[in-house]
Design a protein around this motif. Sequence first.
Motif, mmCIF file in Angstrom:
data_model
loop_
_atom_site.group_PDB
_atom_site.id
_atom_site.type_symbol
_atom_site.label_atom_id
_atom_site.label_comp_id
_atom_site.label_asym_id
_atom_site.label_seq_id
_atom_site.Cartn_x
_atom_site.Cartn_y
_atom_site.Cartn_z
ATOM 1 N N ASN A 88 -17.880 25.006 12.085
ATOM 2 C CA ASN A 88 -16.513 24.529 11.882
ATOM 3 C C ASN A 88 -15.673 25.647 11.298
ATOM 4 N N TYR A 89 -14.360 25.449 11.354
ATOM 5 C CA TYR A 89 -13.453 26.377 10.688
ATOM 6 C C TYR A 89 -12.958 25.680 9.432
ATOM 7 N N ASN A 90 -13.305 26.216 8.282
ATOM 8 C CA ASN A 90 -12.901 25.653 7.002
ATOM 9 C C ASN A 90 -11.504 26.180 6.674
ATOM 10 N N LYS A 91 -10.512 25.328 6.788
ATOM 11 C CA LYS A 91 -9.119 25.741 6.570
ATOM 12 C C LYS A 91 -8.863 26.131 5.122
ATOM 13 N N LYS A 92 -9.598 25.548 4.203
ATOM 14 C CA LYS A 92 -9.402 25.866 2.787
ATOM 15 C C LYS A 92 -9.878 27.288 2.465
ATOM 16 N N THR A 93 -11.069 27.643 2.962
ATOM 17 C CA THR A 93 -11.611 28.988 2.694
ATOM 18 C C THR A 93 -11.211 29.995 3.769
ATOM 19 N N LYS A 94 -10.599 29.489 4.856
ATOM 20 C CA LYS A 94 -10.158 30.324 5.982
ATOM 21 C C LYS A 94 -11.316 31.123 6.576
ATOM 22 N N ARG A 95 -12.404 30.393 6.878
ATOM 23 C CA ARG A 95 -13.560 31.055 7.474
ATOM 24 C C ARG A 95 -14.342 30.058 8.317
ATOM 25 N N PHE A 96 -15.158 30.611 9.219
ATOM 26 C CA PHE A 96 -16.064 29.814 10.025
ATOM 27 C C PHE A 96 -17.353 29.618 9.228
ATOM 28 N N GLU A 97 -17.887 28.396 9.282
ATOM 29 C CA GLU A 97 -19.118 28.077 8.575
ATOM 30 C C GLU A 97 -20.073 27.395 9.541
ATOM 31 N N MET A 98 -21.367 27.619 9.336
ATOM 32 C CA MET A 98 -22.358 27.064 10.256
ATOM 33 C C MET A 98 -23.521 26.454 9.472
ATOM 34 N N VAL A 99 -23.908 25.268 9.886
ATOM 35 C CA VAL A 99 -25.110 24.614 9.362
ATOM 36 C C VAL A 99 -26.144 24.624 10.482
ATOM 37 N N SER A 100 -27.358 25.044 10.156
ATOM 38 C CA SER A 100 -28.455 25.112 11.128
ATOM 39 C C SER A 100 -29.563 24.164 10.711
ATOM 40 N N MET A 101 -30.097 23.419 11.685
ATOM 41 C CA MET A 101 -31.219 22.506 11.444
ATOM 42 C C MET A 101 -32.268 22.740 12.523
ATOM 43 N N PHE A 102 -33.522 22.874 12.099
ATOM 44 C CA PHE A 102 -34.607 23.189 13.011
ATOM 45 C C PHE A 102 -35.716 22.153 12.911
ATOM 46 N N SER A 103 -36.322 21.809 14.039
ATOM 47 C CA SER A 103 -37.418 20.833 14.031
ATOM 48 C C SER A 103 -38.672 21.393 13.365
ATOM 49 N N ASN A 104 -38.769 22.694 13.222
ATOM 50 C CA ASN A 104 -39.960 23.307 12.637
ATOM 51 C C ASN A 104 -39.696 23.953 11.270
ATOM 52 N N TRP A 105 -38.601 23.593 10.626
ATOM 53 C CA TRP A 105 -38.280 24.170 9.318
ATOM 54 C C TRP A 105 -37.833 23.044 8.411
ATOM 55 N N TYR A 106 -38.213 23.073 7.165
ATOM 56 C CA TYR A 106 -38.034 21.945 6.253
ATOM 57 C C TYR A 106 -36.635 21.803 5.660
ATOM 58 N N GLN A 107 -35.770 22.766 5.829
ATOM 59 C CA GLN A 107 -34.437 22.638 5.233
ATOM 60 C C GLN A 107 -33.367 23.163 6.179
ATOM 61 N N SER A 108 -32.152 22.654 5.985
ATOM 62 C CA SER A 108 -31.036 23.187 6.765
ATOM 63 C C SER A 108 -30.590 24.493 6.123
#
Length: 177
Positions: A88-108
């Motif tokens: 997403n583009y965070n309008k408050k911080t004026k930057r792109f942010e990414m959340v990653s989730m994997f079926s083989n990893w325990y945390q995002s």
Amino acid sequence: MKKSKLLKVLGLTIVLSLSQGIAAQDAGIKDLDFLIGTWETREDNVEEGWWETSTREINYALKENYIEIRANSIDSNGREREYFWYINYNKKTKRFEMVSMFSNWYQSQFDILEWNRKERKLTIRNEPDSEKEFRIRFGEMVFNESFDEYTWKGENKYGDPNKPSIWRYVETGVRIK
């Protein structure tokens, strides 16, 4: 310089400055529109003798406020996994942010993206203070002129901060739709 010519030059300078300011304010998720589509990718870690191929379906989500990346992959050991990335583009911080989730990893995972249109380069990095565990991620995706191929070179460090495990990779991607 004559007064009228000076006023014209000054006026043009002001208009250009204002238009650049307006363009900067209009930054948003649509700046990454070139990602939308279906991509075939291959990631290689030459040091480990490992590879992974994947198909990524990339679309807008949540009323086009996010880019959703859904992927299915198989690696050189025959292991399959799926993963999702949400940008997403965070309008408050004026930057792109990414959340990653994997079926083989325990945390995002949470990363910051920086887009340089002139160089066609998308830089991906984590915020060092945002992690509970030691993790440093840095990579650069460079796209060709038609935005239908890229090369992503990166490095992830994780585990013991004094003697981290290091994962160096090169990924290539080709748009198939």
